[in-house]
Design an enzyme around this catalytic site. Structure first.
Site, mmCIF file in Angstrom:
data_model
loop_
_atom_site.group_PDB
_atom_site.id
_atom_site.type_symbol
_atom_site.label_atom_id
_atom_site.label_comp_id
_atom_site.label_asym_id
_atom_site.label_seq_id
_atom_site.Cartn_x
_atom_site.Cartn_y
_atom_site.Cartn_z
ATOM 1 N N ARG A 95 -3.653 52.778 -31.284
ATOM 2 C CA ARG A 95 -4.175 51.977 -30.181
ATOM 3 C C ARG A 95 -3.820 50.513 -30.388
ATOM 4 O O ARG A 95 -4.017 49.954 -31.467
ATOM 5 C CB ARG A 95 -5.696 52.118 -30.067
ATOM 6 C CG ARG A 95 -6.220 51.259 -28.927
ATOM 7 C CD ARG A 95 -7.580 51.601 -28.490
ATOM 8 N NE ARG A 95 -7.947 50.750 -27.350
ATOM 9 C CZ ARG A 95 -9.147 50.693 -26.848
ATOM 10 N NH1 ARG A 95 -10.108 51.439 -27.343
ATOM 11 N NH2 ARG A 95 -9.410 49.891 -25.833
ATOM 12 N N ARG A 105 -4.454 54.494 -23.479
ATOM 13 C CA ARG A 105 -4.608 54.399 -24.927
ATOM 14 C C ARG A 105 -4.633 55.800 -25.541
ATOM 15 O O ARG A 105 -5.147 56.724 -24.924
ATOM 16 C CB ARG A 105 -5.863 53.634 -25.303
ATOM 17 C CG ARG A 105 -7.121 54.122 -24.613
ATOM 18 C CD ARG A 105 -8.141 52.993 -24.573
ATOM 19 N NE ARG A 105 -9.334 53.306 -23.815
ATOM 20 C CZ ARG A 105 -9.500 53.081 -22.523
ATOM 21 N NH1 ARG A 105 -8.520 52.585 -21.800
ATOM 22 N NH2 ARG A 105 -10.638 53.352 -21.923
ATOM 23 N N ASP A 108 -9.872 56.108 -28.030
ATOM 24 C CA ASP A 108 -10.920 55.113 -27.859
ATOM 25 C C ASP A 108 -12.185 55.746 -28.423
ATOM 26 O O ASP A 108 -12.496 56.889 -28.069
ATOM 27 C CB ASP A 108 -11.091 54.787 -26.374
ATOM 28 C CG ASP A 108 -12.123 53.701 -26.106
ATOM 29 O OD1 ASP A 108 -12.310 52.829 -26.974
ATOM 30 O OD2 ASP A 108 -12.734 53.722 -25.034
ATOM 31 N N ASP A 110 -16.202 54.793 -28.949
ATOM 32 C CA ASP A 110 -17.255 53.825 -28.650
ATOM 33 C C ASP A 110 -18.589 54.283 -29.217
ATOM 34 O O ASP A 110 -18.911 55.481 -29.169
ATOM 35 C CB ASP A 110 -17.432 53.660 -27.132
ATOM 36 C CG ASP A 110 -16.295 52.919 -26.472
ATOM 37 O OD1 ASP A 110 -15.653 52.084 -27.137
ATOM 38 O OD2 ASP A 110 -16.047 53.176 -25.280
#
Length: 177
Positions: A95, A105, A108, A110
């Site tokens: 990324r 991307r 990811d 989170d």
């Protein structure tokens, strides 16, 4: 590939439960998710995974569909240490951390929830500040945390999922990764 070294966090000595969202839309999406989960195991003991969902992009819509999922685990890392660890995983898996916000991307990851803590730091907000507007987060999260109460909105995750716009763009494609 080199193993990542989880950052130590003196502020967190006992394990806490965390909920993480994972997604990506570049390369071998499923392989990227699997590798991210494998690497997470270096600092997060994963004990539940959601189903796998294919989802339409949000915010920047001219890009390929995403694969998304959520995981629950425990970690001894503090919130900022966990964030640093996740950013290292993202960078290792290709990324571009300086790339287009909300753009394509390979991965990811989170932090959605960190126990029932509310964190407001310049580089980190927990609960994730946009999770309640994202069907691609709430649908997988409800698989593993339906009855968890959002610590700011004081609402169950499944109730938030049931009311979020865009649920029709989130398609369950597999029970497991």
């Amino acid at each position: 590939m080199a193993e990542l070294t989880p950052p130590l966090s003196p502020s967190s000595t006992s394990a806490v439960t965390v909920y993480l969202a994972l997604g990506g839309n570049m390369g071998d999406r499923a392989a990227n998710l699997a590798e991210a989960i494998r690497r997470l195991g270096e600092a997060v003991e994963i004990d539940a995974q959601s189903a796998l969902y294919e989802t339409a992009p949000m915010y920047v819509t001219d890009q390929p569909a995403f694969l998304n999922m959520a995981v629950r685990g425990t970690t001894r890392l503090g919130p900022l240490g966990l964030l640093r660890f996740l950013k290292e995983i993202e960078a290792t898996l290709g990324r571009d951390l300086g790339g287009l916000r909300f753009g394509p991307r390979p991965i990811d990851v989170d932090i959605l929830l960190y126990a029932d803590r509310v964190v407001a730091e310049p580089d980190l907000e927990i609960p994730h500040p946009r999770m309640a507007e994202r069907a691609f987060v709430l649908c997988p999260l409800a698989d593993i945390a339906a009855d968890i109460i959002h610590p700011v909105l004081n609402r169950r995750i499944d109730a938030l999922r049931d009311e979020v716009p865009g649920r029709e763009t989130v398609v369950r494609i597999a029970d497991r990764l």
